[in-house]
Design a protein around this motif. Structure first.
Motif, PDB file in Angstrom:
ATOM      1  N   GLU A 253       4.238 -20.965  11.711  1.00 17.71           N
ATOM      2  CA  GLU A 253       5.023 -20.531  12.872  1.00 17.71           C
ATOM      3  C   GLU A 253       5.135 -19.014  12.982  1.00 17.71           C
ATOM      4  O   GLU A 253       5.228 -18.489  14.087  1.00 17.71           O
ATOM      5  N   ASN A 254       5.103 -18.318  11.828  1.00 17.36           N
ATOM      6  CA  ASN A 254       5.303 -16.866  11.861  1.00 17.36           C
ATOM      7  C   ASN A 254       4.049 -16.074  11.517  1.00 17.36           C
ATOM      8  O   ASN A 254       4.109 -14.848  11.378  1.00 17.36           O
ATOM      9  N   GLN A 255       2.928 -16.791  11.347  1.00 12.83           N
ATOM     10  CA  GLN A 255       1.631 -16.137  11.114  1.00 12.83           C
ATOM     11  C   GLN A 255       1.637 -15.214   9.894  1.00 12.83           C
ATOM     12  O   GLN A 255       1.073 -14.115   9.886  1.00 12.83           O
ATOM     13  N   ALA A 256       2.297 -15.650   8.831  1.00 13.21           N
ATOM     14  CA  ALA A 256       2.434 -14.828   7.622  1.00 13.21           C
ATOM     15  C   ALA A 256       1.082 -14.531   6.990  1.00 13.21           C
ATOM     16  O   ALA A 256       0.137 -15.323   7.062  1.00 13.21           O
ATOM     17  N   PHE A 257       1.008 -13.351   6.361  1.00 13.44           N
ATOM     18  CA  PHE A 257      -0.134 -12.974   5.527  1.00 13.44           C
ATOM     19  C   PHE A 257       0.142 -13.466   4.100  1.00 13.44           C
ATOM     20  O   PHE A 257       1.280 -13.427   3.637  1.00 13.44           O
ATOM     21  N   ILE A 258      -0.923 -13.887   3.414  1.00 14.88           N
ATOM     22  CA  ILE A 258      -0.834 -14.246   1.996  1.00 14.88           C
ATOM     23  C   ILE A 258      -1.725 -13.298   1.219  1.00 14.88           C
ATOM     24  O   ILE A 258      -2.940 -13.203   1.482  1.00 14.88           O
ATOM     25  N   LEU A 259      -1.147 -12.580   0.265  1.00 16.01           N
ATOM     26  CA  LEU A 259      -1.889 -11.608  -0.528  1.00 16.01           C
ATOM     27  C   LEU A 259      -1.779 -11.984  -2.000  1.00 16.01           C
ATOM     28  O   LEU A 259      -0.674 -12.192  -2.513  1.00 16.01           O
ATOM     29  N   VAL A 260      -2.925 -12.073  -2.674  1.00 20.83           N
ATOM     30  CA  VAL A 260      -2.970 -12.499  -4.067  1.00 20.83           C
ATOM     31  C   VAL A 260      -3.630 -11.401  -4.892  1.00 20.83           C
ATOM     32  O   VAL A 260      -4.724 -10.932  -4.545  1.00 20.83           O
ATOM     33  N   ALA A 261      -2.975 -10.974  -5.975  1.00 23.07           N
ATOM     34  CA  ALA A 261      -3.549  -9.934  -6.828  1.00 23.07           C
ATOM     35  C   ALA A 261      -3.313 -10.280  -8.292  1.00 23.07           C
ATOM     36  O   ALA A 261      -2.253 -10.800  -8.654  1.00 23.07           O
TER      37      ALA A 261
ATOM     38  N   GLY B 127      -7.993   0.810  -0.481  1.00 18.24           N
ATOM     39  CA  GLY B 127      -8.118  -0.456  -1.186  1.00 18.24           C
ATOM     40  C   GLY B 127      -8.747  -1.526  -0.315  1.00 18.24           C
ATOM     41  O   GLY B 127      -8.904  -1.366   0.900  1.00 18.24           O
ATOM     42  N   THR B 128      -9.128  -2.626  -0.939  1.00 13.33           N
ATOM     43  CA  THR B 128      -9.752  -3.725  -0.192  1.00 13.33           C
ATOM     44  C   THR B 128      -8.707  -4.585   0.517  1.00 13.33           C
ATOM     45  O   THR B 128      -9.017  -5.283   1.468  1.00 13.33           O
ATOM     46  N   MET B 129      -7.458  -4.511   0.065  1.00  9.64           N
ATOM     47  CA  MET B 129      -6.412  -5.351   0.654  1.00  9.64           C
ATOM     48  C   MET B 129      -5.885  -4.737   1.947  1.00  9.64           C
ATOM     49  O   MET B 129      -5.503  -3.572   1.977  1.00  9.64           O
ATOM     50  N   LYS B 130      -5.925  -5.503   3.014  1.00  4.85           N
ATOM     51  CA  LYS B 130      -5.468  -5.030   4.318  1.00  4.85           C
ATOM     52  C   LYS B 130      -4.105  -5.644   4.635  1.00  4.85           C
ATOM     53  O   LYS B 130      -3.956  -6.866   4.710  1.00  4.85           O
ATOM     54  N   LEU B 131      -3.128  -4.786   4.823  1.00  5.14           N
ATOM     55  CA  LEU B 131      -1.762  -5.240   5.117  1.00  5.14           C
ATOM     56  C   LEU B 131      -1.547  -5.322   6.623  1.00  5.14           C
ATOM     57  O   LEU B 131      -2.185  -4.581   7.388  1.00  5.14           O
ATOM     58  N   PRO B 132      -0.663  -6.201   7.078  1.00  4.26           N
ATOM     59  CA  PRO B 132      -0.439  -6.312   8.528  1.00  4.26           C
ATOM     60  C   PRO B 132       0.161  -5.028   9.088  1.00  4.26           C
ATOM     61  O   PRO B 132       1.068  -4.433   8.498  1.00  4.26           O
TER      62      PRO B 132
END
Length: 580
Positions: free
Chosen positions: A532-540, A426-431
Motif C-alpha cells: 500500500e505504501n510502496q516501501a523500499f527494502i534494502l538489505v546489507a 554506492g550501489t544502493m539507491k535510496l528513495p
C-alpha cells in the motif's frame, strides 16, 4: 595485426586474466594494448576489428568502477544497430554463483555488443569463483579454445616466444640523492582518481573484549568532503611492519642486489601500455614494498610462471610449471587457496627459485595493493566520516593466523593519522521521496549504510514531511551486550519513535533467532508498507546465507508471489549490498 584487450576489474583479478591473454597475444605477433575499459576511448570501438573482453561482476550484478563510463556509452539509444558490424569479439566473465546475478555484467556486455552488430567468435565463458578449481576451471579451457579459433579465423600460428617472458615494465636504478626528495614527496596512490586526505580522530573497538570478533568504529574529520547516504569510502591500505620486515629479511637471506633505499625508475616495454600513476616518478624499494606491492595476496598462475623462469633446481621448476597448467589446478588450489598462502610464504617455500629473482622480475611479480571499499556510516551533516570495520583474522592449517590486509591496517592506525581515500557513489539507491517508507535489514556491520541514512533523516526531522514516514530497521548480532553496533543511536531513535527497531540477538536465548525470523513474525505490518505504501527494502551484510534467507522471508510476506518480488527487484525497490 591489431588486438585490443579490455577489462572491467574491481579487485584486480579480471586485469590479471586480461594481461594473461595479452602476453599470449605477443606469441602470435599481435600488437595492441591491454586496458581498463574506462581508459580506452570507447568512440574508437567502431574502428576495431578484434577485441577480447574480460569482465568481473561486482555488487548486486553491477559493472566494475573502471568499466562504468564505457558501459554507459554503449547503452546510448542513438548508437546505430550496425555500428560494430566490423568487430569480432570474445567475452569472458568472472563471477560468483553464490550471488543471484551471476556474471551479470559480462552477460549484459555480451548481449549489447551483439545488438550493435558485433560477432562473437566463441561462446561467452562464465567463470565461477565457487568452483572447486576456482575461476581457472573455466578460464583456462576457454582461452585454449579462443586461441584455436583465432588461428582458424586469421590463419596465424604462435611463434617461439615464451609468453612467460613478456614483461610490461623494465626498471633501472638511479642516483639515490638526486631523486630522494622527489620520491619521498610522491603520493603513492596507484589509481586514476585523485585521492582526498582524511584525518583520523578516533579508533574505537565497538565489540566486547571477550567477543570473538574485533569490530572498529573509525571516525575521520570530514573536512570539505561531501557524500550522500549509501556512498562508500575507498581507502588504500599499506602492508604491515611485520610483512615489510619479513620481505627484507628474505631479500637479505638470498643476498639479492638491492636494499630498501635503492631508487628505481620504471618504464614501459610497450608503447601502448601506459605506466601506472604511482610509477611516474622514481621510487625507493621501501616505498614500493610499503605502499604499492601487495605482500599478502594469494599468488596466481602468473607468479609461478615467473618463479620458474630462471629456477635451476629441477624439482622446484617442475612443480612451479605444473602449477601453471590446467592439469595442476587441483594441486594449486590445495597449496594456495585452502590454506590461504601468501606470496611471501611462496617465496620462502621455493628457496632455489627465489634466489634467482631480480628486482625487475619482482616488479612484474607483485600485484598492486587494491583499494578497499567501506560503506560510510555517518551523514555529512554530522561533520564526521565514520567507518564500521570488522577486523579479519582467521586460522587455516598453517600455524600463523591469516590477517585481512586492510582491516588490520585500519585497526593499527592511531588518532592523528592521515589516510588517503576516495568517496564514491554506492550501489544502493535510496528513495528520493521522503514520504516513501524504507525497510532496512542490516545485521552485523551491514547496519553501517543505514546508520548514515537514518542519521541524515534525523538531522532533517524538523521537516514535518519526514516525521511520520516509517523507517523500519532489522538488526541482528550474537549478543546484545557484546556486538550490538550503534546501540546508543538505534535505541535513542527507537525510543523517540523515529524508527521501528527489531533486533535479533541470536545467542541470547536457547534457540537461535535471526532477522528473517523477525520478518516472518511481522507479516501484517510489512505487507501493508510494501503493497500500500510502496516501501523500499534494502538489505546489507554478509553474502553467505543471510540474503537468501531474508529474501525467502519476504516471499512469505508477499504470499509466495515470486513475480511481484522480481518486479520490485527490477524497479530497485528491493536491493542488496552484500560482501563475502
Amino acid at each position: 595485426m591489431r588486438l585490443l584487450i579490455l577489462y572491467g576489474s574491481q579487485t584486480g583479478t579480471a586485469q590479471d586474466v586480461a594481461e594473461q591473454l595479452w602476453r599470449k597475444s605477443k606469441t602470435y605477433g599481435f600488437e595492441g594494448p591491454v586496458l581498463a575499459m574506462n581508459e580506452y576511448s570507447v568512440q574508437n570501438l567502431i574502428e576495431e576489428t578484434l577485441v577480447f573482453f574480460v569482465v568481473a561482476t561486482t555488487g548486486d550484478g553491477d559493472e566494475p568502477d573502471n568499466m562504468r563510463n564505457f558501459w554507459k556509452f554503449l547503452l546510448r539509444r542513438s548508437l546505430p544497430q550496425n555500428s560494430l558490424e566490423k568487430l569480432q569479439f570474445a567475452c569472458l566473465g568472472l563471477g560468483d554463483s553464490s550471488y543471484a546475478k551471476f556474471n551479470y555484467a559480462a552477460k549484459k556486455l555480451n548481449k549489447r555488443l551483439q545488438q550493435l552488430g558485433a560477432t562473437s567468435i566463441i561462446p561467452m565463458g562464465l567463470c565461477d569463483d565457487q568452483h572447486d578449481h576456482g575461476l581457472g576451471a573455466v578460464a583456462l579451457p576457454w582461452m585454449q579454445q579462443l586461441w584455436l579459433e583465432v588461428e582458424k579465423r586469421l590463419g596465424v600460428k604462435a611463434n617461439d616466444l615464451d609468453s612467460a617472458k613478456v614483461f610490461k615494465w623494465s626498471c633501472r636504478t638511479v642516483n639515490n640523492s638526486a631523486n630522494e626528495e622527489g620520491s619521498q614527496q610522491h603520493i603513492l596512490w596507484p589509481h586514476k582518481e585523485e585521492p582526498q586526505k582524511f584525518l583520523l580522530s578516533e579508533n574505537l573497538r565497538t565489540t566486547d573484549k571477550d567477543h570473538f570478533q574485533d569490530v572498529r568504529l573509525l571516525k575521520f574529520d570530514a573536512g570539505h568532503a561531501t557524500w550522500s547516504p549509501g556512498d562508500i569510502l575507498q581507502v588504500q591500505p599499506q602492508n604491515s611492519k611485520e610483512q615489510i620486515e619479513a620481505f627484507f629479511s628474505w631479500v637479505k637471506e638470498h643476498n639479492l642486489d638491492f636494499s630498501p633505499d635503492t631508487v628505481v625508475e620504471i618504464t614501459s616495454n610497450y608503447k601502448d601500455i601506459p605506466i601506472p600513476k604511482c610509477y611516474n616518478k622514481p621510487l625507493t624499494v621501501q616505498q614500493m614494498v610499503t605502499s604499492i606491492w601487495d605482500l599478502s595476496h594469494k599468488p596466481r598462475q602468473r607468479e609461478f610462471e615467473l618463479l620458474a623462469l630462471n629456477c635451476e633446481d629441477e624439482l622446484e621448476k617442475e612443480k612451479l610449471i605444473e602449477f601453471t597448467t590446467a592439469e595442476g589446478l587441483e594441486d594449486l588450489i590445495g597449496y594456495i587457496n585452502r590454506p590461504r598462502r601468501t606470496i611471501l610464504e611462496v617465496l620462502q617455500d621455493f628457496r632455489h627459485a627465489s634466489a634467482k629473482l631480480t628486482l625487475n622480475t619482482l616488479i612484474e611479480l607483485f600485484t598492486f595493493i587494491q583499494p578497499r571499499s567501506f560503506s560510510i556510516a555517518s551523514c555529512v551533516e554530522s561533520g564526521k566520516l565514520d567507518l564500521l570495520v570488522a577486523v579479519v583474522e582467521y586460522k587455516t592449517k598453517l600455524s600463523k593466523p591469516r590477517l585481512g590486509l586492510c582491516s588490520n591496517w585500519l585497526k593499527s592506525l592511531e588518532a592523528g593519522t592521515t589516510i588517503l581515500g576516495c568517496i564514491k557513489t554506492g550501489t544502493m539507491k535510496l528513495p528520493k521521496n521522503p514520504q516513501i517508507p524504507v525497510i532496512m535489514i542490516g545485521p552485523g556491520t551491514g547496519i553501517a549504510p543505514f546508520r548514515s541514512f537514518i542519521q541524515s533523516r534525523y538531522f532533517l526531522k524538523e521537516n514535518e514531511q519526514n516525521a511520520d514516514t516509517p523507517l523500519v530497521v532489522y538488526f541482528g548480532c550474537r549478543n546484545r551486550n557484546k556486538d550490538f553496533h550503534f546501540s546508543d543511536d538505534l535505541e535513542k531513535w527507537s525510543n523517540e519513535r523515529f524508527i521501528r527497531l527489531y533486533c535479533a540477538f541470536s545467542r541470547d536465548q536457547d534457540h537461535k533467532i535471526y532477522v528473517q525470523h523477525l520478518i516472518e513474525e511481522n507479516v501484517s505490518e510489512l505487507k501493508t508498507l510494501i503493497l500500500e505504501n510502496q516501501a523500499f527494502i534494502l538489505v546489507a551484510g554478509s553474502s553467505k546465507n543471510m540474503p537468501k534467507s531474508v529474501k525467502e522471508a519476504f516471499l512469505k510476506v508477499l504470499d509466495g508471489k515470486e513475480a511481484l518480488l522480481e518486479e520490485m527487484i527490477k524497479q530497485r525497490r528491493y536491493q542488496e549490498e552484500t560482501w563475502s
